[in-house]
Design a protein around this motif. Structure first.
Motif, PDB file in Angstrom:
ATOM      1  N   ILE A 160       0.867  -1.176   0.000  1.00 48.14           N
ATOM      2  CA  ILE A 160       0.000   0.000   0.000  1.00 48.14           C
ATOM      3  C   ILE A 160       0.903   1.225   0.000  1.00 48.14           C
ATOM      4  N   SER A 182      -1.414  -0.977  -4.237  1.00 50.05           N
ATOM      5  CA  SER A 182      -2.620  -0.149  -4.122  1.00 50.05           C
ATOM      6  C   SER A 182      -2.186   1.206  -3.574  1.00 50.05           C
ATOM      7  N   PHE A 184      -3.480   4.448  -1.682  1.00 47.79           N
ATOM      8  CA  PHE A 184      -4.465   5.221  -0.935  1.00 47.79           C
ATOM      9  C   PHE A 184      -3.892   5.539   0.437  1.00 47.79           C
ATOM     10  N   LYS A 382     -14.254   4.697   2.364  1.00 47.12           N
ATOM     11  CA  LYS A 382     -13.767   4.131   1.107  1.00 47.12           C
ATOM     12  C   LYS A 382     -12.386   3.507   1.292  1.00 47.12           C
ATOM     13  N   SER A 383     -11.502   4.212   1.994  1.00 47.44           N
ATOM     14  CA  SER A 383     -10.152   3.687   2.226  1.00 47.44           C
ATOM     15  C   SER A 383     -10.197   2.418   3.066  1.00 47.44           C
ATOM     16  N   ARG A 385     -12.687   0.293   3.250  1.00 42.48           N
ATOM     17  CA  ARG A 385     -13.207  -0.801   2.409  1.00 42.48           C
ATOM     18  C   ARG A 385     -12.099  -1.358   1.517  1.00 42.48           C
ATOM     19  N   SER A 386     -11.282  -0.468   0.971  1.00 43.52           N
ATOM     20  CA  SER A 386     -10.170  -0.914   0.129  1.00 43.52           C
ATOM     21  C   SER A 386      -9.195  -1.758   0.932  1.00 43.52           C
ATOM     22  N   SER A 389     -10.709  -5.127   1.852  1.00 38.75           N
ATOM     23  CA  SER A 389     -10.769  -5.966   0.651  1.00 38.75           C
ATOM     24  C   SER A 389      -9.434  -6.665   0.417  1.00 38.75           C
ATOM     25  N   ILE A 390      -8.342  -5.933   0.602  1.00 35.98           N
ATOM     26  CA  ILE A 390      -7.009  -6.520   0.459  1.00 35.98           C
ATOM     27  C   ILE A 390      -6.796  -7.603   1.520  1.00 35.98           C
TER      28      ILE A 390
END
Length: 399
Positions: A160, A182, A184, A382-383, A385-386, A389-390
């Motif tokens: 990240i 990713s 963010f 949003k961050s 959730r990202s 998800s990872i």
């Protein structure tokens, strides 16, 4: 559910450590189990302990019983044996503690922890590893050894990056697979906005320092070091103040320990006749009580991947002036949230700070735009959730 083991190098009040604190807080709110391995302590240690279990890296044995007794024991060669035994006992307890944590995933917060990760690797493999990369070239050279960083990157499943500049660096310099990166930032925007609003309700600390209420404050913030450009902050202050002799412009840096660098910079200010116009504040938990008073944020860093202080300035509606090619801040500032000037061009930075000093409406408009961009681009939900998800993808492959 197995725990996420976070590895942090210390608990000092700095950007990466504060981001980690916010991330742990958001995970606790979602009842996701975590554990933290700290390389060293610091002011944030108590805050970490309120959110998760904390294991500290074993401290070296510095003393057995006392100076006089130790001297005799070492002379009899008993001290060496006791020293090794105590260290072995500490290390054994440390290993047992970590192995008991039911770890399902490791997150290494900054490449500074590459050495710690390598030393505990045999205990945590084969669980997947995420590297949360906050560093660029200068910091990498300062805080890592090449062989440890290579080991960490070779065993990282996902990286990240806090900005595009950081992502590109690990692809270009280390050949890391771009498809496993990713980009963010994980920040608690509601929490930061609450702290900003609370700080604004409290008495003005700069007023107590003798700075007039009508002063225009050009601020900087962060753990003071050469990489942060504190010397450039002084140079720019001299240029700006000399160009605005009738305007009450003050420069304030928050996060300056009383060390050798402080002494050197203070001497510079004395020679330049700026001791009463440039103020250095020590690291403090009351940082927002200072930064919310800033009218302009001067990011003088030679390198800063994507500084939390810029995001905090943006949420305070403070326009930012920064250097190009110094990290990720230009990705946010662009042309509407402040000014991006050529690398190390202190004259250009002073000129653009001057433009903001002279135009209150421009300051307000750019500050508001910058705040809106942070809210839109770095939504906490949003961050998170990202991130989750990872985590789900990596843990599913090892389940």
């Amino acid at each position: 559910m197995k725990k996420i083991l976070f590895i942090g190098h210390d608990a000092n009040r700095a950007g990466a450590q504060l981001v980690l604190l916010q991330l742990l807080k958001m995970l606790k709110q979602r009842n996701i189990p975590t554990h933290l391995l700290l390389g060293a302590g610091g002011p944030l240690e108590t805050d970490y302990q309120k959110l998760t279990g904390v294991t500290k890296w074993p401290e070296p044995v510095r003393q057995l019983y006392g100076r006089r007794i130790d001297k005799q024991l070492y002379r009899l060669r008993i001290g060496q044996w006791l020293h090794r035994r105590i260290e072995q006992e500490r290390w054994r307890a440390f290993e047992e503690d970590l192995r008991s944590q039911n770890i399902g995933l490791v997150l290494v917060n900054t490449v500074t922890n590459s050495s710690l990760y390598r030393q505990i690797f045999e205990w945590v493999k084969p669980v997947p590893t995420i590297l949360f990369a906050h560093e660029l070239e200068l910091a990498i050279r300062m805080y890592t050894q090449p062989e440890n960083l290579r080991f960490l990157l070779d065993h990282t499943d996902r990286l990240i990056a806090v900005s595009r500049a950081v992502a590109h660096h690990y692809v270009d310099a280390y050949g890391f697979d771009a498809s496993r990166i990713s980009t963010f930032q994980l920040i608690d925007i509601p929490g930061l906005l609450q702290k900003i609003e609370q700080a604004r309700q409290l008495p003005d600390l700069l007023l107590q320092q003798g700075i007039p209420e009508n002063a225009i404050i050009v601020g900087g913030c962060g753990n003071a070091e050469w990489r942060k450009g504190n010397d450039l902050f002084n140079v720019i202050a001299r240029q700006v103040i000399s160009q605005h002799p009738t305007v009450p412009v003050y420069f304030v840096w928050v996060g300056m320990p009383r060390n050798e660098l402080y002494e050197d910079l203070t001497l510079d200010l004395q020679k330049a006749g700026l001791s009463n116009r440039v103020l250095f504040i020590e690291p403090t938990p009351d940082v927002f009580r200072y930064t919310t008073r800033f009218d302009i944020f001067a990011l003088c860093s030679r390198e800063d991947p994507y500084p939390l202080v810029v995001l905090e300035a943006a949420l305070s509606e403070t326009p930012v002036v920064c250097f190009d090619k110094a990290g990720g801040a230009p990705e946010l500032v662009e042309t509407d949230g402040g000014f991006v000037v050529p690398y190390l061009d202190t004259v250009a930075m002073a000129d653009q700070i001057g433009a903001l000093i002279n135009d209150q409406a421009l300051r307000r408009a750019m500050g508001q735009t910058l705040r809106q961009k942070v809210i839109e681009r770095h939504s906490s939900e949003k961050s998170m959730r990202s991130f989750l998800s990872i985590v789900d993808q990596l843990t599913a492959t090892t389940a």
